[in-house]
Design an enzyme around this catalytic site. Structure first.
Site, PDB file in Angstrom:
ATOM      1  N   LEU A 103     -41.692  21.267 -23.585  1.00 46.43           N
ATOM      2  CA  LEU A 103     -42.148  20.567 -24.785  1.00 46.43           C
ATOM      3  C   LEU A 103     -43.422  21.277 -25.231  1.00 46.43           C
ATOM      4  CD1 LEU A 103     -41.756  16.756 -23.855  1.00 46.43           C
ATOM      5  CD2 LEU A 103     -40.243  18.159 -25.262  1.00 46.43           C
ATOM      6  N   ASP A 104     -43.587  21.403 -26.542  1.00 43.42           N
ATOM      7  CA  ASP A 104     -44.808  22.027 -27.069  1.00 43.42           C
ATOM      8  C   ASP A 104     -46.032  21.236 -26.621  1.00 43.42           C
ATOM      9  OD1 ASP A 104     -43.077  23.644 -28.504  1.00 43.42           O
ATOM     10  OD2 ASP A 104     -43.214  22.399 -30.307  1.00 43.42           O
ATOM     11  N   LYS A 105     -47.174  21.905 -26.704  1.00 42.97           N
ATOM     12  CA  LYS A 105     -48.425  21.242 -26.308  1.00 42.97           C
ATOM     13  C   LYS A 105     -48.618  19.915 -27.067  1.00 42.97           C
ATOM     14  CE  LYS A 105     -53.334  22.345 -25.972  1.00 42.97           C
ATOM     15  NZ  LYS A 105     -54.357  23.336 -26.282  1.00 42.97           N
ATOM     16  N   HIS A 185     -39.803  26.037 -30.338  1.00 48.02           N
ATOM     17  CA  HIS A 185     -40.195  25.173 -31.473  1.00 48.02           C
ATOM     18  C   HIS A 185     -38.993  24.727 -32.296  1.00 48.02           C
ATOM     19  CE1 HIS A 185     -44.286  25.852 -30.551  1.00 48.02           C
ATOM     20  NE2 HIS A 185     -44.527  26.901 -31.292  1.00 48.02           N
ATOM     21  N   ARG A 188     -39.171  21.564 -34.738  1.00 50.05           N
ATOM     22  CA  ARG A 188     -40.173  21.806 -35.783  1.00 50.05           C
ATOM     23  C   ARG A 188     -39.661  22.848 -36.782  1.00 50.05           C
ATOM     24  NH1 ARG A 188     -45.138  19.560 -33.907  1.00 50.05           N
ATOM     25  NH2 ARG A 188     -44.939  19.071 -31.697  1.00 50.05           N
TER      26      ARG A 188
END
Ligand code: URA
Length: 235
Positions: A103-105, A185, A188
């Site tokens: 998971l992204d930051k 990503h 997104r």
């Protein structure tokens, strides 16, 4: 360290009451000595636990669920940033756990860890199509045209082709997105390609698993039944 009876339960020996009987009957040894105390604290990584002389997996398979808060990198270590490993208790950190995918930051929500390399690879393989459901708050509002493009499998600006995905508009600036792969990503970028820049992203489900009230920043160890079910979704 954990209780002997809990370890035996989690290893599939039986229910808590069955395990108590097995221990009482003198069928369990810890490092070769019969152990009759169900509450005895053991370290399965360091000690040899046997039932009827059969060793229970030297390395116990573990699958852990974290409700990831924003601000943590999905990595096992980093020089600058806090990583998701910092959210695991000390005893779990020593058990060879790796994050399943990433998971992204800034992304929050459901992140699994396991010490089982096979399971890890199956869960992140796009061929196995384990569905992951994300909640997004974003610019604009998803239309029927966006839903159709997601369902057909959209192509990102750089030419990356995505597998068919489900876009479910929840109202103004809110959607659920279900994808079966984990490109960089991905959600997104998919949303941005339809002029719906994501402002907030949370993973809510993976396969059969949901956060189900697990507080942000907290972990829980999955039961054998949950892991078996998860495995089925990755076969
Ligand atoms: N897709 C993204 O864009 N980010 C995540 O963290 C997960 C899926």
């Amino acid at each position: 360290m954990e209780r002997l009876d809990k370890f035996l339960c989690d290893s599939g020996v039986g229910s808590r009451s069955q395990v108590k009987l097995v221990i009482k009957a003198g069928r369990v040894t810890v490092d070769g000595a019969v152990q009759g105390d169900a509450s005895r604290k053991i370290d399965p990584q360091q000690q040899e636990i046997c039932v009827d002389g059969e060793r229970l997996g030297g390395k116990r398979r573990l699958v852990v669920m974290l409700n990831k808060p924003a601000g943590y990198l999905t990595a096992t270590q980093d020089r600058q940033d806090k990583t998701v490993m910092d959210l695991l208790p000390e005893d779990l950190r020593r058990q060879g756990l790796n994050p399943v995918g990433r998971l992204d930051k800034a992304t929050e929500g459901l992140l699994l860890f396991t010490n089982d390399g096979d399971l890890l690879h199956r869960l992140i393989s796009p061929k196995k199509e384990v569905p992951k459901v994300y909640y997004a708050r974003h610019e604009g509002t998803a239309t029927e045209a966006d839903v159709a493009v997601f369902a057909a499998g959209l192509t990102l600006g750089d030419g990356t082709v995505c597998l068919p995905a489900v876009l479910e508009p929840l109202g103004e600036g809110e959607s659920l997105i279900t994808v079966c792969e984990g490109k960089y990503h991905q959600v997104r970028r998919m949303m941005a390609s339809r002029q719906m820049t994501v402002q907030y992203l949370e993973r809510r489900k993976e396969g059969n698993l949901e956060l189900e009230g697990l507080p942000r920043g907290e972990i829980r160890i999955l039961t054998e039944a949950e892991v078996t079910e998860l495995e089925k979704s990755s076969l």
